[in-house]
Design an enzyme around this catalytic site. Structure first.
Site, PDB file in Angstrom:
ATOM      1  N   ASP A 343       0.843  -1.207   0.000  1.00  0.00           N
ATOM      2  CA  ASP A 343       0.000   0.000   0.000  1.00  0.00           C
ATOM      3  C   ASP A 343       0.876   1.254   0.000  1.00  0.00           C
ATOM      4  O   ASP A 343       2.066   1.224  -0.355  1.00  0.00           O
ATOM      5  CB  ASP A 343      -0.964  -0.072   1.208  1.00  0.00           C
ATOM      6  CG  ASP A 343      -2.262   0.673   0.991  1.00  0.00           C
ATOM      7  OD1 ASP A 343      -2.231   1.916   1.022  1.00  0.00           O
ATOM      8  OD2 ASP A 343      -3.312   0.030   0.779  1.00  0.00           O
ATOM      9  N   ASP A 344       0.311   2.339   0.428  1.00  0.00           N
ATOM     10  CA  ASP A 344       0.933   3.667   0.460  1.00  0.00           C
ATOM     11  C   ASP A 344       2.324   3.635   1.116  1.00  0.00           C
ATOM     12  O   ASP A 344       2.548   2.876   2.062  1.00  0.00           O
ATOM     13  CB  ASP A 344      -0.008   4.566   1.291  1.00  0.00           C
ATOM     14  CG  ASP A 344       0.234   6.027   1.075  1.00  0.00           C
ATOM     15  OD1 ASP A 344       1.209   6.376   0.426  1.00  0.00           O
ATOM     16  OD2 ASP A 344      -0.588   6.818   1.571  1.00  0.00           O
ATOM     17  N   LYS A 459      -4.010  -1.283  -6.605  1.00  0.00           N
ATOM     18  CA  LYS A 459      -5.053  -0.661  -5.793  1.00  0.00           C
ATOM     19  C   LYS A 459      -5.022   0.824  -6.125  1.00  0.00           C
ATOM     20  O   LYS A 459      -4.034   1.498  -5.850  1.00  0.00           O
ATOM     21  CB  LYS A 459      -4.763  -0.912  -4.304  1.00  0.00           C
ATOM     22  CG  LYS A 459      -5.690  -0.174  -3.356  1.00  0.00           C
ATOM     23  CD  LYS A 459      -5.401  -0.564  -1.890  1.00  0.00           C
ATOM     24  CE  LYS A 459      -6.236   0.248  -0.916  1.00  0.00           C
ATOM     25  NZ  LYS A 459      -5.992  -0.113   0.485  1.00  0.00           N
ATOM     26  N   TRP A 460      -6.109   1.328  -6.694  1.00  0.00           N
ATOM     27  CA  TRP A 460      -6.174   2.719  -7.202  1.00  0.00           C
ATOM     28  C   TRP A 460      -7.012   3.523  -6.218  1.00  0.00           C
ATOM     29  O   TRP A 460      -8.217   3.328  -6.132  1.00  0.00           O
ATOM     30  CB  TRP A 460      -6.812   2.683  -8.588  1.00  0.00           C
ATOM     31  CG  TRP A 460      -7.014   3.987  -9.293  1.00  0.00           C
ATOM     32  CD1 TRP A 460      -7.628   5.100  -8.821  1.00  0.00           C
ATOM     33  CD2 TRP A 460      -6.632   4.295 -10.639  1.00  0.00           C
ATOM     34  NE1 TRP A 460      -7.656   6.080  -9.782  1.00  0.00           N
ATOM     35  CE2 TRP A 460      -7.047   5.611 -10.918  1.00  0.00           C
ATOM     36  CE3 TRP A 460      -5.988   3.581 -11.656  1.00  0.00           C
ATOM     37  CZ2 TRP A 460      -6.854   6.220 -12.154  1.00  0.00           C
ATOM     38  CZ3 TRP A 460      -5.798   4.191 -12.886  1.00  0.00           C
ATOM     39  CH2 TRP A 460      -6.218   5.495 -13.123  1.00  0.00           C
ATOM     40  N   ASP A 461      -6.358   4.403  -5.496  1.00  0.00           N
ATOM     41  CA  ASP A 461      -7.012   5.138  -4.416  1.00  0.00           C
ATOM     42  C   ASP A 461      -7.353   6.563  -4.867  1.00  0.00           C
ATOM     43  O   ASP A 461      -6.811   7.054  -5.870  1.00  0.00           O
ATOM     44  CB  ASP A 461      -6.033   5.179  -3.224  1.00  0.00           C
ATOM     45  CG  ASP A 461      -6.714   5.322  -1.879  1.00  0.00           C
ATOM     46  OD1 ASP A 461      -7.915   5.644  -1.847  1.00  0.00           O
ATOM     47  OD2 ASP A 461      -6.030   5.119  -0.852  1.00  0.00           O
ATOM     48  N   ASN A 463      -8.326  10.081  -2.534  1.00  0.00           N
ATOM     49  CA  ASN A 463      -8.659  10.515  -1.173  1.00  0.00           C
ATOM     50  C   ASN A 463      -9.006  11.987  -1.036  1.00  0.00           C
ATOM     51  O   ASN A 463      -8.831  12.559   0.035  1.00  0.00           O
ATOM     52  CB  ASN A 463      -7.484  10.189  -0.240  1.00  0.00           C
ATOM     53  CG  ASN A 463      -7.317   8.693  -0.055  1.00  0.00           C
ATOM     54  OD1 ASN A 463      -8.247   8.006   0.343  1.00  0.00           O
ATOM     55  ND2 ASN A 463      -6.153   8.181  -0.382  1.00  0.00           N
ATOM     56  N   CYS A 509     -10.541   2.137  -4.877  1.00  0.00           N
ATOM     57  CA  CYS A 509     -10.609   2.466  -3.461  1.00  0.00           C
ATOM     58  C   CYS A 509     -10.672   3.981  -3.406  1.00  0.00           C
ATOM     59  O   CYS A 509     -10.100   4.671  -4.244  1.00  0.00           O
ATOM     60  CB  CYS A 509      -9.333   1.963  -2.783  1.00  0.00           C
ATOM     61  SG  CYS A 509      -9.111   2.549  -1.100  1.00  0.00           S
ATOM     62  N   ASP A 531     -12.860   1.519   4.832  1.00  0.00           N
ATOM     63  CA  ASP A 531     -11.673   1.468   5.689  1.00  0.00           C
ATOM     64  C   ASP A 531     -12.045   0.939   7.073  1.00  0.00           C
ATOM     65  O   ASP A 531     -11.170   0.627   7.876  1.00  0.00           O
ATOM     66  CB  ASP A 531     -11.051   2.862   5.829  1.00  0.00           C
ATOM     67  CG  ASP A 531      -9.995   3.112   4.768  1.00  0.00           C
ATOM     68  OD1 ASP A 531      -9.630   2.160   4.045  1.00  0.00           O
ATOM     69  OD2 ASP A 531      -9.534   4.261   4.645  1.00  0.00           O
TER      70      ASP A 531
HETATM   71  C1  DGJ Z   1      -7.140   5.300   1.986  1.00  0.00           C
HETATM   72  C2  DGJ Z   1      -7.508   3.869   1.729  1.00  0.00           C
HETATM   73  O1  DGJ Z   1      -8.881   3.682   1.944  1.00  0.00           O
HETATM   74  C3  DGJ Z   1      -6.685   2.960   2.624  1.00  0.00           C
HETATM   75  O2  DGJ Z   1      -7.059   1.628   2.419  1.00  0.00           O
HETATM   76  C4  DGJ Z   1      -5.224   3.157   2.328  1.00  0.00           C
HETATM   77  O3  DGJ Z   1      -4.918   2.703   1.048  1.00  0.00           O
HETATM   78  C5  DGJ Z   1      -4.866   4.615   2.511  1.00  0.00           C
HETATM   79  N1  DGJ Z   1      -5.714   5.471   1.749  1.00  0.00           N
HETATM   80  C6  DGJ Z   1      -3.431   4.860   2.120  1.00  0.00           C
HETATM   81  O4  DGJ Z   1      -3.103   6.177   2.167  1.00  0.00           O
END
Ligand code: DGJ
Length: 731
Positions: A343-344, A459-461, A463, A509, A531
């Site tokens: 992940d990140d 995994k393409w986030d 936020n 995501c 999450d």
């Molecule tokens: C938000 C995602 O929902 C999490 O699962 C994770 O990938 C974090 N971002 C990482 O910054």
């Protein structure tokens, strides 16, 4: 010649201007009334009618409802389309110009071309009726042949007329970490609006999917239901108008707020698809229709099962390094997992991603953390016998990044006023209306894949919300196109990625479940549901989400305790039993697990491999809802040929001396004999019915008792967090 045949048949069909237009799936049909030169009206939507009933349909007292009402006449009513023509006139009046059909491999597409009576302005109302699943998709193509631009201020994908009565609405609402909350309410007079304005993500709160129960309070296994899903990744609006009429009006489309669209001469504006289904098998029937359609047509690689993975986020956060990654890979491989996702935290050169203030946009490996790069990690994964995936957040940038230093003009920002920032105080959204930004995002994925062809999963986030209205790319007079152009840009990128990498597994995501949307599912194999990985709340979240999405799209992970969101401690068995009802994965640092816990997971993963096809590809039957106050929840998946089933039962609260209902199953073949086996057993003694055989009829009519406690050994009974998973195999 071959090419001519479909064209000829389209032309012939166009000539056949019939009054009744029948748009049929295997069991259902939508009947419209529309003659060339006349209006287009709804007549009927439900099960396929007999010829006798068709003949007398209009005599049964159906009322004519406009299929795609346009603003101009009867201005007091809701409209699907609102246009200001090039001469400033705000009224539009369209009549049927032609009706045509064309065949696709799995569907028939009917196009009703409407023309304005005074302007060279057209609306194609399109329907795709599948021939193997009861789902109809509708969308419109709005075409400007006027000499100058016209302005669209509302542009719905479609509408439906629903007979007034004791109609109930079911939909999903929620918030970040509380996604997919099920709401059921009787429709009262007035306007019910479900909408989204995030700009980037659209399923944390209201969802763009609904179900209407036509004959009173919703039931799971019976009752007439219309389900609808607007397949759009951006801002949407669903309006349900219940007023003093016999028909409730339902409209769905792109949210027009701050999105007025200037349609240039010759330009066609294609609205997103609105998919709808009808069933008389209650909510369960509608969900199964959505799932079948999703797996076959709407979800990337939808008919395939997904790998069991470990994702690094909850285990180590951004504290990535090669050694830790290798240890986690070794651990998941030893438990039988098939994929590891980093992940990140793995990227950034000048601004290494050691926290969420910096690095987004700089998609280069941080070689202080990962000296052998992604290739080194893939080699290690291979050594462990698993595949490798990684996290990106390609639509976003931190102002503390090399990307921002180079391209400050690529971000969405306040053009005049102060710019608001998101996560870490520095996050901004890249302006996907800009083709250069689209290329950049495509190249992130393309670059990673070219350098690492064996990468299995991304995994393409996403936020951040579009917190500032301001595109530095769009001209001043097209700033109101921003929300729409952003999603056109996103889809363009997704299409290019999918065309080049059809087998790459992509997870959508967005701060958890912000992108559980059919707008993106054609390009993504699955989504991160939330999450919030607390098993108890996940029962509620996954329950709601299952109304519209199949299990192979719903990533459900076993996480550590106390849970990072709720600080709650649940038993490992309970966490496993919940995660196994979706696409199973793990979200832990396995180093902190005991050998006993690892053994338990190893066994569960082996069993999940056995039930994976039925869970991920089977038919869902929800049995007891966690929302109904029975202090428990239960559902099961049944194979299409009814040869096996996986049954899940979770206690959601334990009270002393509670009378727990006996669990009656559903969806089985009454004549088949099923042998019952408990999975993930923690009790000292087997269930009384372990290994015993029952007919499907018995299991559905009488069911099995669920002991409310786990008797683990002679002294200790773990009574809290009770759950059961049963595997049923037909002889
Ligand atoms: C938000 C995602 O929902 C999490 O699962 C994770 O990938 C974090 N971002 C990482 O910054």
């Amino acid at each position: 010649m071959k090419k001519l045949i479909p064209i000829l048949s389209m032309m012939l069909a166009a000539l056949a201007a019939s009054a009744q237009i029948r748009i049929a799936t295997p069991n259902t049909e939508l009947i419209l009334d529309g003659e060339v030169g006349g209006d287009l009206s709804f007549l009927y939507y439900g099960n396929i009618l007999s010829d006798t009933d068709i003949e007398s349909l209009t005599d049964a007292g159906v009322s004519w409802n406009d299929v795609y009402p346009t603003y101009g006449h009867w201005t007091n009513a809701e409209k699907a389309l609102e246009v200001t023509h090039s001469d400033g006139n705000m009224s539009t009046c369209v009549k049927v110009e032609s009706i045509s059909t064309r065949q696709e491999p799995s569907a028939t597409v009917t196009v009703i071309r409407m023309k304005d009576t005074s302007y060279p302005f057209y609306v194609n109302i399109c329907y795709r009726a599948y021939n193997d699943v009861d789902m109809i998709e509708t969308w419109t193509e709005i075409e400007n042949q006027e000499k100058k631009p016209v302005r669209l201020t509302r542009f719905d994908s479609g509408s439906l007329a629903i007979r007034y009565g004791d109609v109930w609405l079911t939909h999903l609402t929620g918030s970040i970490n509380n996604e997919g909350r099920l709401v059921q309410e009787p429709l009262q007079h007035g306007m019910k609006v479900l909408r989204n304005k995030d700009g980037v993500r659209n399923s944390h709160t209201e969802h763009s999917e609904v179900m209407f129960s036509l004959d009173g309070k919703p039931m799971e296994h019976s009752g007439q239901v219309i389900g609808a899903a607007l397949c759009y990744s951006g801002n949407y609006e669903l309006r349900i108008h219940t007023r003093e009429r016999d028909y409730i009006e339902f409209y769905a489309g792109i949210n027009p707020d701050n999105s007025a669209y200037t349609l240039e001469p010759k330009e066609i504006f294609t609205t997103p698809v609105l998919a709808f289904t009808y069933t008389d098998e209650g909510h369960g029937g509608a969900s199964r229709n959505f799932h079948k359609w999703a797996r076959r047509y709407k979800l990337a690689n939808g008919t395939e099962t997904r790998k069991i993975l470990l994702n690094s986020w909850e285990g180590v956060g951004v504290h990535i390094n090669e050694e830790v990654m290798d240890q986690m890979m070794g651990d998941i491989a030893s438990m039988g997992g098939e994929l590891f996702v980093m992940d990140d935290g793995w990227f950034g050169d000048k601004y290494p991603r050691n926290n969420d203030r910096q690095g987004l946009g700089d998609w280069v490996v941080d070689d202080t953390k990962l000296p052998n790069g992604i290739q080194g990690l893939i080699r290690n994964a291979d050594k462990h016998g698993i595949t490798f995936g990684l996290w990106i957040e390609p639509e976003m940038v931190n102002t503390v990044s090399e990307l921002y230093e180079k391209h400050p003009d690529w971000v969405i920002k306040g053009l005049v006023h102060e710019t608001l920032h998101g996560r870490g105080g520095t996050q901004l959204v890249l302006d996907l209306s800009n083709p250069e930004v689209q290329d950049f995002i495509f190249e992130i994925v393309d670059g990673i894949m070219t350098a690492n062809p064996d990468l299995d999963y991304i995994k393409w986030d996403a936020n951040m919300t579009v917190a500032n209205h301001g595109s530095q790319y769009l001209p001043k007079d097209k700033q109101s196109h921003l929300f729409i152009e952003y999603h056109r840009g996103l889809i363009n990128v997704c299409e290019r990625i999918r065309a080049k990498y059809p087998k790459l597994t992509l997870q959508s995501c967005a701060t958890g479940g912000g992108r559980a949307t059919y707008g993106l599912m054609p390009y993504f194999d699955e989504f991160w549901v939330s999450d919030n990985s607390d098993a108890l709340q996940r029962i509620h979240i996954q329950w709601g989400t299952s109304f519209f999405y199949p299990a192979n799209a719903m990533a459900a992970h076993i996480s550590a305790v106390p849970n990072w969101i709720l600080d709650r401690r649940t038993s490992l068995k309970y966490r496993i039993d919940v995660a196994m009802s979706g696409r199973l994965g793990m979200e832990v640092q396995p180093k902190h697990m005991t050998e006993e816990e690892k053994d338990f997971c190893r066994k569960a993963i082996a069993d999940y491999k056995m039930i994976r096809p039925v869970v991920q590809l089977g038919d869902l039957y929800r049995l007891v809802s966690p929302y109904e106050g029975y202090n428990m929840a239960s559902l099961m998946y049944v194979a299409e040929d009814k040869s096996e089933a996986a049954f899940f039962w979770w206690k959601t609260e334990l009270l002393w001396d509670e009378q727990i209902p006996r669990m009656k199953m559903a969806g089985l073949d009454p004549d088949k004999k099923y042998t019952v086996r408990e999975l993930n057993r923690v009790d000292r003694d087997e269930l009384k019915y372990e290994g015993k055989t029952f007919t499907g009829k018995f299991l559905m009519e009488h069911g099995l008792e669920m002991p409310s406690k786990h008797w683990v050994d002679s002294d200790l009974h773990r009574s809290d967090w009770t759950s059961r998973v049963l595997y049923l195999k037909a002889e």
